[in-house]
Design a protein around this motif. Structure first.
Motif, PDB file in Angstrom:
ATOM      1  N   LEU A   1     -52.682  11.149 -28.783  1.00 27.71           N
ATOM      2  CA  LEU A   1     -52.224   9.331 -28.703  1.00 27.71           C
ATOM      3  C   LEU A   1     -51.946   8.966 -27.254  1.00 27.71           C
ATOM      4  O   LEU A   1     -51.820  10.001 -26.625  1.00 27.71           O
ATOM      5  N   SER A   2     -53.035   8.116 -27.040  1.00 25.08           N
ATOM      6  CA  SER A   2     -52.563   7.555 -25.880  1.00 25.08           C
ATOM      7  C   SER A   2     -51.009   7.204 -25.900  1.00 25.08           C
ATOM      8  O   SER A   2     -49.875   6.953 -26.648  1.00 25.08           O
ATOM      9  N   ARG A   3     -50.278   6.711 -24.562  1.00 26.59           N
ATOM     10  CA  ARG A   3     -49.025   5.787 -24.527  1.00 26.59           C
ATOM     11  C   ARG A   3     -48.390   4.921 -25.727  1.00 26.59           C
ATOM     12  O   ARG A   3     -48.039   5.310 -26.219  1.00 26.59           O
ATOM     13  N   ASN A   4     -49.047   3.557 -25.463  1.00 30.38           N
ATOM     14  CA  ASN A   4     -49.868   2.934 -26.415  1.00 30.38           C
ATOM     15  C   ASN A   4     -49.597   3.062 -27.043  1.00 30.38           C
ATOM     16  O   ASN A   4     -49.235   2.402 -28.549  1.00 30.38           O
ATOM     17  N   GLY A   5     -50.334   4.153 -27.742  1.00 30.81           N
ATOM     18  CA  GLY A   5     -51.242   4.435 -29.521  1.00 30.81           C
ATOM     19  C   GLY A   5     -49.424   4.747 -29.750  1.00 30.81           C
ATOM     20  O   GLY A   5     -49.030   4.736 -30.929  1.00 30.81           O
ATOM     21  N   ALA A   6     -48.832   6.326 -28.949  1.00 29.63           N
ATOM     22  CA  ALA A   6     -48.060   6.705 -29.180  1.00 29.63           C
ATOM     23  C   ALA A   6     -46.566   5.445 -29.844  1.00 29.63           C
ATOM     24  O   ALA A   6     -46.411   6.017 -30.643  1.00 29.63           O
ATOM     25  N   TYR A   7     -46.381   4.401 -28.867  1.00 27.62           N
ATOM     26  CA  TYR A   7     -44.974   3.677 -29.592  1.00 27.62           C
ATOM     27  C   TYR A   7     -46.026   2.497 -30.319  1.00 27.62           C
ATOM     28  O   TYR A   7     -44.494   2.616 -31.647  1.00 27.62           O
ATOM     29  N   ALA A   8     -46.992   2.690 -30.451  1.00 26.56           N
ATOM     30  CA  ALA A   8     -47.673   1.683 -31.981  1.00 26.56           C
ATOM     31  C   ALA A   8     -47.145   2.737 -32.976  1.00 26.56           C
ATOM     32  O   ALA A   8     -46.596   1.949 -33.895  1.00 26.56           O
ATOM     33  N   ALA A   9     -47.322   4.075 -33.211  1.00 21.69           N
ATOM     34  CA  ALA A   9     -47.076   4.631 -33.932  1.00 21.69           C
ATOM     35  C   ALA A   9     -45.480   5.035 -34.513  1.00 21.69           C
ATOM     36  O   ALA A   9     -45.660   5.007 -35.597  1.00 21.69           O
TER      37      ALA A   9
END
Length: 69
Positions: free
Chosen positions: A18-26
């Motif tokens: 995941l991208s950084r933003n994707g990780a925080y969203a998850a």
């Protein structure tokens, strides 16, 4: 030997592709288990590695689904 017990959300995301933003969203959705230490948001390393290796969701995992709010 210095073994880290927690990792950052972006590090956990990279482990899952995941991208950084994707990780925080998850993490916000509870898909990545998190622990909050004041303002710091961390992922328990052993639990995350177990989740990735077993292919289960945090809600199915013994530590539970703990949104960071």
């Amino acid at each position: 030997m210095n073994i880290r017990k927690t990792i950052t959300v972006p590090e956990a995301g990279r482990m899952a592709g995941l991208s950084r933003n994707g990780a925080y969203a998850a993490a916000e959705r509870g898909e990545i288990p998190t622990i909050r230490f004041g303002r710091l948001l961390r992922v328990p390393a052993a639990a995350w590695e177990r989740i990735l290796s077993e292919g289960c969701r945090p809600a199915d995992h013994p530590i539970g689904n703990r949104p960071h709010r």
